[in-house]
Scaffold this motif. Structure first.
Motif, mmCIF file in Angstrom:
data_model
loop_
_atom_site.group_PDB
_atom_site.id
_atom_site.type_symbol
_atom_site.label_atom_id
_atom_site.label_comp_id
_atom_site.label_asym_id
_atom_site.label_seq_id
_atom_site.Cartn_x
_atom_site.Cartn_y
_atom_site.Cartn_z
ATOM 1 N N ALA A 45 9.703 43.367 -10.522
ATOM 2 C CA ALA A 45 8.962 42.730 -11.619
ATOM 3 C C ALA A 45 9.858 41.652 -12.213
ATOM 4 N N ILE A 46 9.252 40.725 -12.914
ATOM 5 C CA ILE A 46 10.068 39.698 -13.573
ATOM 6 C C ILE A 46 9.753 39.661 -15.068
ATOM 7 N N THR A 47 10.656 39.018 -15.788
ATOM 8 C CA THR A 47 10.432 38.741 -17.204
ATOM 9 C C THR A 47 9.919 37.317 -17.319
ATOM 10 N N SER A 48 8.877 37.141 -18.112
ATOM 11 C CA SER A 48 8.355 35.806 -18.383
ATOM 12 C C SER A 48 8.372 35.605 -19.890
ATOM 13 N N ILE B 211 5.805 34.464 -10.358
ATOM 14 C CA ILE B 211 4.752 35.210 -9.641
ATOM 15 C C ILE B 211 3.601 34.281 -9.328
ATOM 16 N N LEU C 42 0.365 52.399 -16.067
ATOM 17 C CA LEU C 42 1.310 51.516 -15.370
ATOM 18 C C LEU C 42 2.284 52.239 -14.456
ATOM 19 N N GLU D 296 3.906 44.973 -4.853
ATOM 20 C CA GLU D 296 4.562 45.126 -6.159
ATOM 21 C C GLU D 296 3.777 46.071 -7.066
ATOM 22 N N THR E 282 2.059 46.894 -10.636
ATOM 23 C CA THR E 282 1.453 45.920 -11.559
ATOM 24 C C THR E 282 2.197 45.860 -12.888
ATOM 25 N N HIS E 283 3.077 46.832 -13.154
ATOM 26 C CA HIS E 283 3.797 46.755 -14.439
ATOM 27 C C HIS E 283 4.805 45.611 -14.429
ATOM 28 N N GLY E 284 5.290 45.289 -15.635
ATOM 29 C CA GLY E 284 6.270 44.218 -15.777
ATOM 30 C C GLY E 284 7.693 44.761 -15.784
ATOM 31 N N SER E 285 8.586 43.986 -16.403
ATOM 32 C CA SER E 285 10.016 44.300 -16.337
ATOM 33 C C SER E 285 10.482 45.224 -17.451
ATOM 34 N N ALA E 286 9.577 45.537 -18.397
ATOM 35 C CA ALA E 286 9.886 46.428 -19.534
ATOM 36 C C ALA E 286 11.370 46.347 -19.925
ATOM 37 N N PRO E 287 11.828 45.181 -20.398
ATOM 38 C CA PRO E 287 13.269 44.904 -20.545
ATOM 39 C C PRO E 287 14.018 45.961 -21.360
ATOM 40 N N TYR F 266 13.736 49.074 -21.466
ATOM 41 C CA TYR F 266 14.063 50.286 -20.706
ATOM 42 C C TYR F 266 15.185 50.059 -19.685
ATOM 43 N N ASN G 267 8.788 55.516 -14.639
ATOM 44 C CA ASN G 267 8.175 56.180 -13.490
ATOM 45 C C ASN G 267 8.249 55.271 -12.249
ATOM 46 N N TYR H 90 8.600 60.679 -18.310
ATOM 47 C CA TYR H 90 8.208 60.737 -19.737
ATOM 48 C C TYR H 90 6.746 60.357 -19.951
HETATM 49 P P1 NAI Z 1 5.529 46.015 -19.028
HETATM 50 O O1 NAI Z 1 4.588 46.414 -17.956
HETATM 51 O O2 NAI Z 1 6.856 45.560 -18.625
HETATM 52 O O3 NAI Z 1 5.725 47.259 -20.014
HETATM 53 C C1 NAI Z 1 4.763 47.703 -20.956
HETATM 54 C C2 NAI Z 1 4.994 49.169 -21.288
HETATM 55 O O4 NAI Z 1 4.412 49.952 -20.269
HETATM 56 C C3 NAI Z 1 6.460 49.582 -21.315
HETATM 57 O O5 NAI Z 1 7.019 49.378 -22.568
HETATM 58 C C4 NAI Z 1 6.358 51.035 -20.960
HETATM 59 O O6 NAI Z 1 6.013 51.786 -22.087
HETATM 60 C C5 NAI Z 1 5.202 51.079 -20.004
HETATM 61 N N1 NAI Z 1 5.611 51.032 -18.586
HETATM 62 C C6 NAI Z 1 5.713 49.949 -17.772
HETATM 63 N N2 NAI Z 1 6.097 50.311 -16.557
HETATM 64 C C7 NAI Z 1 6.248 51.654 -16.580
HETATM 65 C C8 NAI Z 1 6.643 52.624 -15.626
HETATM 66 N N3 NAI Z 1 6.942 52.266 -14.374
HETATM 67 N N4 NAI Z 1 6.707 53.904 -16.007
HETATM 68 C C9 NAI Z 1 6.407 54.265 -17.251
HETATM 69 N N5 NAI Z 1 6.036 53.419 -18.198
HETATM 70 C C10 NAI Z 1 5.946 52.125 -17.869
HETATM 71 O O7 NAI Z 1 4.786 44.896 -19.900
HETATM 72 P P2 NAI Z 1 5.299 44.036 -21.138
HETATM 73 O O8 NAI Z 1 6.194 44.844 -22.016
HETATM 74 O O9 NAI Z 1 4.100 43.442 -21.694
HETATM 75 O O10 NAI Z 1 6.160 42.860 -20.481
HETATM 76 C C11 NAI Z 1 7.557 42.887 -20.286
HETATM 77 C C12 NAI Z 1 7.924 41.694 -19.446
HETATM 78 O O11 NAI Z 1 7.377 41.837 -18.143
HETATM 79 C C13 NAI Z 1 7.401 40.366 -19.999
HETATM 80 O O12 NAI Z 1 8.385 39.391 -19.866
HETATM 81 C C14 NAI Z 1 6.211 40.060 -19.116
HETATM 82 O O13 NAI Z 1 5.973 38.689 -19.001
HETATM 83 C C15 NAI Z 1 6.661 40.653 -17.803
HETATM 84 N N6 NAI Z 1 5.565 41.046 -16.878
HETATM 85 C C16 NAI Z 1 5.813 40.894 -15.564
HETATM 86 C C17 NAI Z 1 4.907 41.321 -14.631
HETATM 87 C C18 NAI Z 1 5.295 41.244 -13.209
HETATM 88 O O14 NAI Z 1 6.443 41.002 -12.887
HETATM 89 N N7 NAI Z 1 4.370 41.490 -12.296
HETATM 90 C C19 NAI Z 1 3.606 41.919 -15.020
HETATM 91 C C20 NAI Z 1 3.482 42.121 -16.437
HETATM 92 C C21 NAI Z 1 4.428 41.676 -17.336
#
Ligand code: NAI
Ligand code: MG
Length: 398
Positions: free
Chosen positions: A70-73, A98, A292, A309, A311-316, A318, A327, A367
Motif C-alpha cells: 500500500a502507499i501513502t498519498s 496507484i 479492510l 494488492e 484494498t486497505h491503505g498504508s495506515a501509517p 500502525y 491483519n 485485533y
Molecule cells: P487505511 O486503509 O490505511 O486505514 C484505515 C483504518 O483501517 C486503519 O486505521 C485501521 O484501523 C484499519 N485497517 C486498515 N488495514 C487494516 C488491516 N490490514 N487490518 C486491520 N485493520 C486495518 O486508510 P486511511 O487511514 O484512510 O489512509 C492511510 C493512507 O493510505 C493514506 O495516505 C491514503 O491515501 C492511503 N491509501 C492507500 C491505498 C492503497 O495503497 N491502495 C488505499 C487507501 C488509502
C-alpha cells in the motif's frame, strides 16, 4: 514447476509489513519464486519527486506480475511541503502512484472478491424470519472498470472556453447550468468507451463460468445516467445473449444495491460496475465479510500485466508499532489471487484452506477480529500480532 519472478512493491506504512508476511506464506506453501523489490511511494516522492520511478515501471513491464502492499498519498499542498528542499520549486507535482500504475499499464480490470469465512466474528448477521439471528454466507466478486468513468481524471474548475461552449450546445446544460458564471463551474466527466466496457463485462461473465457463479449483476443507474450506465447495460445484454446464455443477467441500481446487500447478500454472485460504482459496491460488500483486514484485489491489463494488492491503505500510525498488529489476511488473499492468475491454483487453494482453518478454529484472531481499537496494547489483551496470524496460517499448511 518453473521458477517465477515476482515484482514486490512494499510501498509505505503497513504495506511493507503485510507484503513481508505474504511472501513468508508463499515460501512456506512451496511457491517457487524470486522476488525483485521495486521502489514506490512516499519516500520516493520526497527524495526524487516521483512516487513511481521509471525503474519500477520497467521492472513491472519486464516481469508482468506484481504484489503490492500500500502507499501513502497526501493532498497536493502537503505533498509539496514534504518534498526534499533541493527539489522544491522545481515544478514537481504529486500524483498517486496507484493511479499512475493503472494509467501507465492500462490496468482496466479490477477484481475484488468478498467471501465470508465461516467463524469470522466480523461476518454480517441479520435477523431471520423466525426472529433469530442468521449469518448469510457472502460469496460475491466485484468486477470494477478501473480506468474510465468518473475517476478518469477529465475534469475542470472554470473550464476552458471551448469546453464551456461545447457544454452550452447541450439543452440540459443551457437550461440547468447556463445561469452560472463559467468561473464558478466545476465539471467532472464520466466517460465510457465501448472497448473497455465490453472488456470488463466479458471478464465478469468469463469469471462466472470459470468459478460456477449462476449470475452476473450489472450495478449501475441506467434509468438516470442514460448514456454511460445505459451503455453498460446494453453491452451486458448483448454479451449475455450472444456468448453466455447459461448465466443469468440482472440489473440493479447502485443506490438500491446498497440497500439490498444487507437484506440478501447471498443472492449475488458476480457484480460488474463502472469505476466509482464498483469502488462503492466493493467497499460495501467488504464490510459484510470483515472489512479492510479481509478485502483483497487484483488488477489486470490487456497485455497480461497483473498487480495484486489488499484494498486497505498504508495506515501509517500502525506502521510504527514495535509489534505489528494489523491483519495480514487481505494481503495474503491478494497473493492467492496472484497464484490463481499464474495458474498455481493448488497452492492458492492450500493457502485459502489454511486461512479458513485458522479463522474457523478461532484461537488466533487479530485485533480487528476481536473488535478492539487498534492500540499497541491489544497484544496483551489476547489479540494475535500480524506475525502470529501469519505463523498460524503457515502452521496449517504443513
Ligand atoms: P487505511 O486503509 O490505511 O486505514 C484505515 C483504518 O483501517 C486503519 O486505521 C485501521 O484501523 C484499519 N485497517 C486498515 N488495514 C487494516 C488491516 N490490514 N487490518 C486491520 N485493520 C486495518 O486508510 P486511511 O487511514 O484512510 O489512509 C492511510 C493512507 O493510505 C493514506 O495516505 C491514503 O491515501 C492511503 N491509501 C492507500 C491505498 C492503497 O495503497 N491502495 C488505499 C487507501 C488509502
Ligand atoms: Mg475504495
Amino acid at each position: 514447476m518453473a521458477k517465477r519472478t515476482i515484482v514486490a512493491l512494499p510501498g509505505d506504512g503497513i504495506g511493507a509489513v503485510v507484503l513481508k508476511e505474504a511472501v513468508r506464506v508463499l515460501d512456506a506453501a512451496g511457491f517457487n519464486a524470486d522476488y525483485v523489490y521495486g521502489d514506490i511511494g512516499w519516500d520516493f516522492w520526497c527524495k526524487e519527486g516521483n512516487p513511481l520511478p521509471q525503474r519500477t515501471i520497467d521492472l513491472i513491464a519486464k516481469h508482468k506480475i506484481a504484489l503490492f502492499g500500500a502507499i501513502t498519498s497526501k493532498p497536493k499542498d502537503e505533498a509539496a511541503a514534504e518534498l526534499s528542499p533541493a527539489l522544491q520549486g522545481k515544478g514537481f507535482s504529486y500524483s498517486s502512484p496507484i493511479v499512475g500504475l493503472r494509467q501507465h499499464f492500462g490496468l482496466d480490470i479490477c477484481v475484488r472478491p468478498c467471501r465470508s469465512y465461516k467463524g469470522n466474528p466480523l461476518n454480517f448477521i441479520r435477523r431471520g424470519k423466525d426472529g433469530n439471528p442468521e449469518e448469510p454466507m457472502v460469496d460475491v466478486v466485484i468486477f470494477r472498470q478501473n480506468t474510465e468513468g468518473l475517476y478518469g481524471g477529465v475534469e475542470w474548475s472554470n473550464p476552458p472556453q471551448q469546453v464551456y461552449d461545447a457544454l452550452m450546445t447541450h439543452p440540459k446544460f443551457r437550461e440547468n447550468f447556463g445561469w452560472c458564471p463559467k468561473e464558478e463551474l466545476a465539471v467532472s466527466t464520466r466517460i465510457l468507451t465501448l472497448k473497455y466496457t465490453e472488456r470488463i463485462i466479458r471478464a465478469a461473465f468469463v469469471h462466472a463460468v470459470k468459478y460456477g457463479y449462476k449470475s452476473v449483476t450489472v450495478c449501475e443507474k441506467p434509468n438516470v445516467i442514460r448514456e454511460t450506465s445505459g451503455l453498460m447495460w446494453k453491452v451486458a445484454k448483448d454479451i449475455q445473449k450472444n456468448a453466455f446464455p447459461a448465466i443469468q443477467l440482472h440489473n440493479t441500481n447502485i443506490d438500491a444495491q446498497m440497500m439490498w446487500l444487507t437484506k440478501n447478500p447471498e443472492d449475488y454472485g458476480v457484480i460488474v460496475a463502472s469505476n466509482m460504482f464498483g469502488d462503492i459496491a466493493s467497499d460495501a460488500f467488504a464490510g459484510l465479510i470483515g472489512g479492510l483486514g479481509f478485502a483483497c484485489s487484483a488488477q489486470f491489463s490487456e497485455d497480461g500485466i497483473g498487480v495484486f494488492e489488499p484494498t486497505h491503505g498504508s495506515a501509517p500510525k500502525y506502521a510504527g508499532y514495535s509489534i505489528p498488529i494489523i491483519n495480514p489476511i487481505a494481503m495474503i488473499e491478494s497473493a492467492c489471487m496472484m497464484l490463481e492468475y499464474i495458474d498455481e491454483k493448488n497452492i492458492a487453494a492450500r493457502i485459502r484452506k489454511a486461512i479458513a482453518g485458522v479463522i474457523e478454529e478461532g484461537k488466533v484472531r487479530t485485533y480487528d477480529m476481536m473488535k478492539l481499537s487498534g492500540k499497541p496494547e491489544v497484544v496483551t489483551m489476547g489479540a494475535a500480532s500480524t506475525i502470529q496470524m501469519t505463523d498460524a496460517i503457515i502452521a496449517r499448511l504443513k
